[in-house]
Structures are given as C-alpha cells and as structure tokens.
Write a protein that holds these residues in place. Structure first.
Motif, PDB file in Angstrom:
ATOM      1  N   SER A  94      21.068   3.081  -3.548  1.00 47.36           N
ATOM      2  CA  SER A  94      22.038   3.582  -4.526  1.00 47.36           C
ATOM      3  C   SER A  94      23.383   3.785  -3.834  1.00 47.36           C
ATOM      4  O   SER A  94      23.472   3.935  -2.608  1.00 47.36           O
ATOM      5  CB  SER A  94      21.563   4.914  -5.124  1.00 47.36           C
ATOM      6  OG  SER A  94      21.646   5.953  -4.153  1.00 47.36           O
ATOM      7  N   TYR A  95      24.442   3.804  -4.640  1.00 46.96           N
ATOM      8  CA  TYR A  95      25.777   4.017  -4.083  1.00 46.96           C
ATOM      9  C   TYR A  95      25.875   5.374  -3.398  1.00 46.96           C
ATOM     10  O   TYR A  95      26.531   5.514  -2.357  1.00 46.96           O
ATOM     11  CB  TYR A  95      26.833   3.900  -5.178  1.00 46.96           C
ATOM     12  CG  TYR A  95      27.048   2.498  -5.676  1.00 46.96           C
ATOM     13  CD1 TYR A  95      27.637   1.539  -4.872  1.00 46.96           C
ATOM     14  CD2 TYR A  95      26.664   2.130  -6.967  1.00 46.96           C
ATOM     15  CE1 TYR A  95      27.834   0.241  -5.326  1.00 46.96           C
ATOM     16  CE2 TYR A  95      26.856   0.837  -7.426  1.00 46.96           C
ATOM     17  CZ  TYR A  95      27.437  -0.108  -6.603  1.00 46.96           C
ATOM     18  OH  TYR A  95      27.625  -1.383  -7.058  1.00 46.96           O
ATOM     19  N   ALA A  96      25.236   6.373  -3.958  1.00 40.49           N
ATOM     20  CA  ALA A  96      25.314   7.717  -3.385  1.00 40.49           C
ATOM     21  C   ALA A  96      24.729   7.749  -1.982  1.00 40.49           C
ATOM     22  O   ALA A  96      25.293   8.353  -1.064  1.00 40.49           O
ATOM     23  CB  ALA A  96      24.593   8.720  -4.287  1.00 40.49           C
ATOM     24  N   GLU A 407      20.105   4.435  -9.305  1.00 40.48           N
ATOM     25  CA  GLU A 407      21.242   5.342  -9.438  1.00 40.48           C
ATOM     26  C   GLU A 407      20.895   6.714  -8.861  1.00 40.48           C
ATOM     27  O   GLU A 407      21.461   7.731  -9.267  1.00 40.48           O
ATOM     28  CB  GLU A 407      21.642   5.456 -10.904  1.00 40.48           C
ATOM     29  CG  GLU A 407      22.095   4.121 -11.512  1.00 40.48           C
ATOM     30  CD  GLU A 407      22.450   4.233 -12.977  1.00 40.48           C
ATOM     31  OE1 GLU A 407      22.255   5.330 -13.545  1.00 40.48           O
ATOM     32  OE2 GLU A 407      22.924   3.238 -13.557  1.00 40.48           O
ATOM     33  N   THR A 408      19.985   6.713  -7.912  1.00 39.64           N
ATOM     34  CA  THR A 408      19.515   7.959  -7.312  1.00 39.64           C
ATOM     35  C   THR A 408      20.670   8.730  -6.686  1.00 39.64           C
ATOM     36  O   THR A 408      21.454   8.177  -5.908  1.00 39.64           O
ATOM     37  CB  THR A 408      18.467   7.656  -6.225  1.00 39.64           C
ATOM     38  OG1 THR A 408      17.532   6.710  -6.722  1.00 39.64           O
ATOM     39  CG2 THR A 408      17.748   8.931  -5.812  1.00 39.64           C
ATOM     40  N   THR A 409      20.783   9.985  -7.037  1.00 40.91           N
ATOM     41  CA  THR A 409      21.802  10.817  -6.410  1.00 40.91           C
ATOM     42  C   THR A 409      21.313  11.239  -5.023  1.00 40.91           C
ATOM     43  O   THR A 409      20.121  11.128  -4.701  1.00 40.91           O
ATOM     44  CB  THR A 409      22.091  12.070  -7.239  1.00 40.91           C
ATOM     45  OG1 THR A 409      20.925  12.902  -7.226  1.00 40.91           O
ATOM     46  CG2 THR A 409      22.460  11.705  -8.667  1.00 40.91           C
ATOM     47  N   LEU A 410      22.232  11.752  -4.235  1.00 38.98           N
ATOM     48  CA  LEU A 410      21.858  12.204  -2.904  1.00 38.98           C
ATOM     49  C   LEU A 410      20.872  13.369  -2.990  1.00 38.98           C
ATOM     50  O   LEU A 410      19.895  13.435  -2.220  1.00 38.98           O
ATOM     51  CB  LEU A 410      23.115  12.606  -2.123  1.00 38.98           C
ATOM     52  CG  LEU A 410      22.923  12.929  -0.639  1.00 38.98           C
ATOM     53  CD1 LEU A 410      22.358  11.731   0.107  1.00 38.98           C
ATOM     54  CD2 LEU A 410      24.256  13.359  -0.025  1.00 38.98           C
ATOM     55  N   GLN A 412      18.715  13.956  -5.393  1.00 41.57           N
ATOM     56  CA  GLN A 412      17.417  13.417  -5.789  1.00 41.57           C
ATOM     57  C   GLN A 412      16.709  12.768  -4.608  1.00 41.57           C
ATOM     58  O   GLN A 412      15.490  12.923  -4.434  1.00 41.57           O
ATOM     59  CB  GLN A 412      17.603  12.409  -6.927  1.00 41.57           C
ATOM     60  CG  GLN A 412      17.996  13.041  -8.255  1.00 41.57           C
ATOM     61  CD  GLN A 412      18.372  12.000  -9.293  1.00 41.57           C
ATOM     62  OE1 GLN A 412      18.846  10.898  -8.966  1.00 41.57           O
ATOM     63  NE2 GLN A 412      18.174  12.343 -10.561  1.00 41.57           N
TER      64      GLN A 412
END
Length: 489
Positions: A94-96, A407-410, A412
């Motif tokens: 993911s971008y994060a 799209e996992t956040t940091l 998560q």
C-alpha cells in the motif's frame, strides 16, 4: 579525456549476484575504512530482500546492520534501491506502507541516496515514489532497466529518461543492464541518446559482466559521455556480477582517462573478501565463457543457480536447458518485460512450471497471476491472450478475481503484524515472520567483526604457548571454548 567516478557495489550487488545475499554485517568491519576514504561517488548497501535473508538465514538484525554500515562509513554517500510498488518483496504494498518505508530508510537507516526502478516503466508510479524520496531528503536516482525486444528501442529508453528528468528531483540517471546483454555496438547508439536526454544530469552505467563485454561497454559509454561506472572489489566482481574496480581503473587509465579514487586500501579489501569467500564456501567472481543463449533468455546470471535448485526439488535437474529455451517464449507471451527484479523471477518460475508439468500455462503462482491482471503495471507490448486466459483460469489465477491494490493504512498494518508503535519491530515483521525474528534475537547481539577460523586457532595457540598462561577462554555468540594446562605442564 574525462574524469571517471565510481559507484561501489561490493557490499550490495556483488553478494546479491554471487553469494545469494549472504552478507554479514561484521564482514565489512575491517575494510570499511578503506572504502570510506576511497572517494566513491556512492556505495550501495543491503536493503529490501537482504533484510529477509539476514534474519532467516544469518540470524542478524538488519536494523543494527544498517546502522553499522553508517557508523563504519560516515563520509560516504550510502545508497539503496526501491521499487514504486514494493519495498523489497515480490507483492504489492500500500502507499501508506511504502511512504513509511521511504521515510524510515532516510531517517532511521540514514540512507543518503536511492535508485528508483520499475521494469515495466509505470512512469506515474515512479514519479510519485521519486518525489516521496526527494521529500525525505535523499538524492534520487531514477533508473533505466535494460532489455532487448522489438519495443525497447533507443527512442523508447530516451523518451523515458526525458520524462524522468522533467520531474526535477533527480540527481543523476541510472542505466542498469542486469542480464549483461548490452553490446558495444548497441552502446554506441543507445548511450548518446541517453546522455542527450539526460541534459545536465550525469548518466551512471551499471552493467553486469555475464558475457564478458561489460568493461568494453563501459569504455564505449565513456566515449559517448557517461562518466560514472558501477564496479566491485575483484573477489565480488565479474561473472553475473559487475566489472572489477581494479581492472576498470587500469582500462580507463590506459584509454587516457583519470579518476579521483584513493586505491591504497583496495588490495586489503580484496584479500579480506577472498578469505571470507573461501571460509564460507562462496564463489569468487571470475569471467565466464561467452554464451550466446543469454541474448535469448536475458536472465541475470545469478538466477541459473536458483533454477538448478528448483529443478532439483522436482527431481528434474536435467531439465535446465529446456527451461532456458522456454524462457524467451514466456517473455514474449508476457509482453516483453525487462528481465530484472521481480520479473526475471516471474518469467523463470513460469518457465520452470511449464517444463516440469509438460503442460504450458496449466499452473502458475500468485505473483504471475497478479502480473496478468496488471497489478504491476502495463507491459511494453501486449500480453498473449491465450496465455493470460489459461493462467487466470488456474487456482492462483481465480484468486485474483476482483483484486485491488491494498489500501492498508499504517495503523492497520501495525495491527496485522502486531508490532505496536515500535517502528523497528514493524520493519522486522514486515520482512520476516516472528519465528525468524525470535531466532535472530536468541542468537545474541550482532557480531561486529567477522571471525576467521585460522585467527581463532592462532590466538589459542599463542595464548597457550605463553609461559604464564594456565587457562584460555574464547566466547562468541554461538561458541564457548575453554582450554587449561595440566598442573604438570
């Protein structure tokens, strides 16, 4: 005549090409000061996939290792490589997570420079990653990965260089010939096109010496305006690795060019690394016989050993030649991706599966299926629809139905890995499973000096020969030895 600068690959691409990434941190301790004062344009250091190898096979903490590199070479520009879609793994991040990795490499690992590469040339993704690296305070080196196909013309590469330059964040442009398939004739047309497209940015040449032509390609490139060369100390050079620094210095001086390197420590560096190779059972780089088939399969040289191991697992070691013949067919069906990480692995693995099953496209891997749905970007030429349909109808292919980039956040990802707010632990768990991390911790502190077996023997004998010594004790993280003289001696 030109002054030539050198980027050193002794600690990164040399062991990646020849030693399967088995580079221990302590191996650099006795020679790092020679490298640090030599005056290299940059020194590439382990990152990404190396971190997994360090914990899984060497039981060394990669964070401590990276900090050791920085301490040992405080005056050098240290560089690592990063793909825009992943941070050293074959999947898609993911971008994060990628943004975190970029900042972590700049801040915690204290990297000065980063080369950004994508073999499918997804230019939007490359630009995004280049800008994030620039914002993190690192020198950014957008990269051209070389391959031969009907679509990979001089104009194709020059157009991409012009676009990279237009981003305004690059410090140089990097050209890599990972398979070692560039010829002097092609260099004579390609390099001028790249140099012109670079404008005011310098062009770096990174050519593997798989066919033995890389030194000549370097001299040809110098004639056409490329004045930064990637090389390794002699034991880590040649074959699937890069040309040796020592011989390239001889070559450029013979051609009337100059350099600014302090070479006084090079013999000590080479002797040290050769002793390590002999003790560890690692190969010492040598020039290989010219093999015309390389221009067909276009595989980085180090992958041949991987295929031998894979075929041995299937009980078919005699099938290597069939796999090498299958790879060009697979590459054409896949739309002619440049054969470097991760696509050299994907092409080769699919070729192995095609050969061992005897039923082309009947089985595949998750990563190949991801490639077929465009997860890595669009290839330079169309994919063979028959191959795509068959591969996506396999169990691995059916799993990809409806796939979207994570799209996992940091936060998560921290929860998934169980790392909490500890950034260092997050990075460890991102690259290795918990059992490997625990085994690494159990192995004890990072050994900061490589121990030669003959050194131990010499020290023990000298101590026992001393007239007043009655007992000698040797302790390392994995060994404890104690010797005592008898009262009568």
């Amino acid at each position: 005549m030109a002054e030539i600068q050198f980027c050193d690959q002794t600690f990164r691409d040399g062991p990646q090409s020849l030693w399967g990434m088995r580079m221990r941190a302590g191996m650099i301790t006795d020679i790092a000061h020679h490298m640090d004062r030599a005056g290299f344009y940059s020194i590439d250091v382990p990152s990404g996939g190396f971190y997994t190898v360090m914990m899984r096979f060497l039981r060394e903490d990669p964070i401590e290792a990276a900090q050791h590199y920085r301490r040992m070479m405080p005056n050098s520009t240290l560089r690592y490589g990063q793909r825009p879609s992943s941070s050293g793994q074959y999947g898609i991040s993911s971008y994060a997570v990628l943004d975190f990795y970029t900042r972590y490499m700049a801040d915690r690992m204290q990297m000065d420079s980063v080369w950004v590469f994508d073999c499918l040339y997804d230019m939007a993704e490359m630009e995004y990653r280049a800008r994030r690296c620039h914002e993190a305070g690192m020198l950014v080196v957008p990269s051209i990965m070389y391959g031969i196909s009907p679509v990979h013309t001089d104009e194709f590469y020059a157009d991409r260089v012009r676009e990279m330059v237009s981003w305004g964040v690059g410090s140089s442009i990097y050209f890599e010939d990972a398979p070692g398939i560039l010829t002097p004739e092609r260099a004579a047309t390609l390099v001028p096109a790249l140099v012109q497209a670079c404008g005011d940015l310098p062009l770096e040449m990174h050519c593997h010496n798989t066919t033995g032509l890389a030194p000549l390609n370097y001299l040809t490139a110098i004639e056409h305006g490329a004045h930064i060369l990637h090389t390794c100390s002699r034991p880590m050079a040649n074959g699937p690795s890069l040309p040796s620094t020592e011989m390239m210095i001889v070559n450029i001086e013979s051609a009337g060019h100059t350099h600014n390197l302090d070479t006084t420590g090079f013999d000590a560096v080479a002797e040290h690394l050769e002793r390590i190779a002999l003790q560890e059972g690692h190969p010492i780089g040598t020039c290989q016989e010219y093999d015309r088939r390389l221009y067909d399969h276009q595989l980085p040289g180090g992958m041949t050993g991987t295929f031998k191991a894979q075929l041995a697992q299937y009980g078919m070691p005699e099938k290597l030649e069939a796999v090498l013949e299958e790879i060009p067919y697979v590459r054409a069906a896949f739309g002619h991706p440049v054969s470097a990480t991760p696509f050299s692995q994907l092409l080769g693995t699919q070729a192995v599966l095609n050969v061992v099953t005897g039923d082309r496209w009947s089985i595949t891997t998750d990563e190949v299926a991801m490639y077929m749905i465009g997860a890595f970007g669009e290839p330079p030429a169309p994919i063979d629809e028959n191959a795509r349909d068959k591969l996506l109808s396999t169990p691995a292919g059916r799993k990809m139905v409806g796939w979207k980039r994570p799209e996992t956040t940091l936060l998560q990802m921290r929860d998934q890995l169980g790392s909490g707010d500890d950034d260092d632990e997050f990075m460890r768990r991102y690259f290795a499973p918990v059992p490997d991390i625990e085994a690494t911790r159990a192995a004890g502190p990072l050994p900061l000096r490589y121990q030669f077996a003959d050194d131990v023997d010499r020290l023990m004998r000298a101590a026992l020969d001393a007239g007043r010594a009655r007992r000698v004790r040797l302790r390392t993280p994995s060994v404890s030895i104690e010797l005592s003289k008898s009262p009568e001696s």
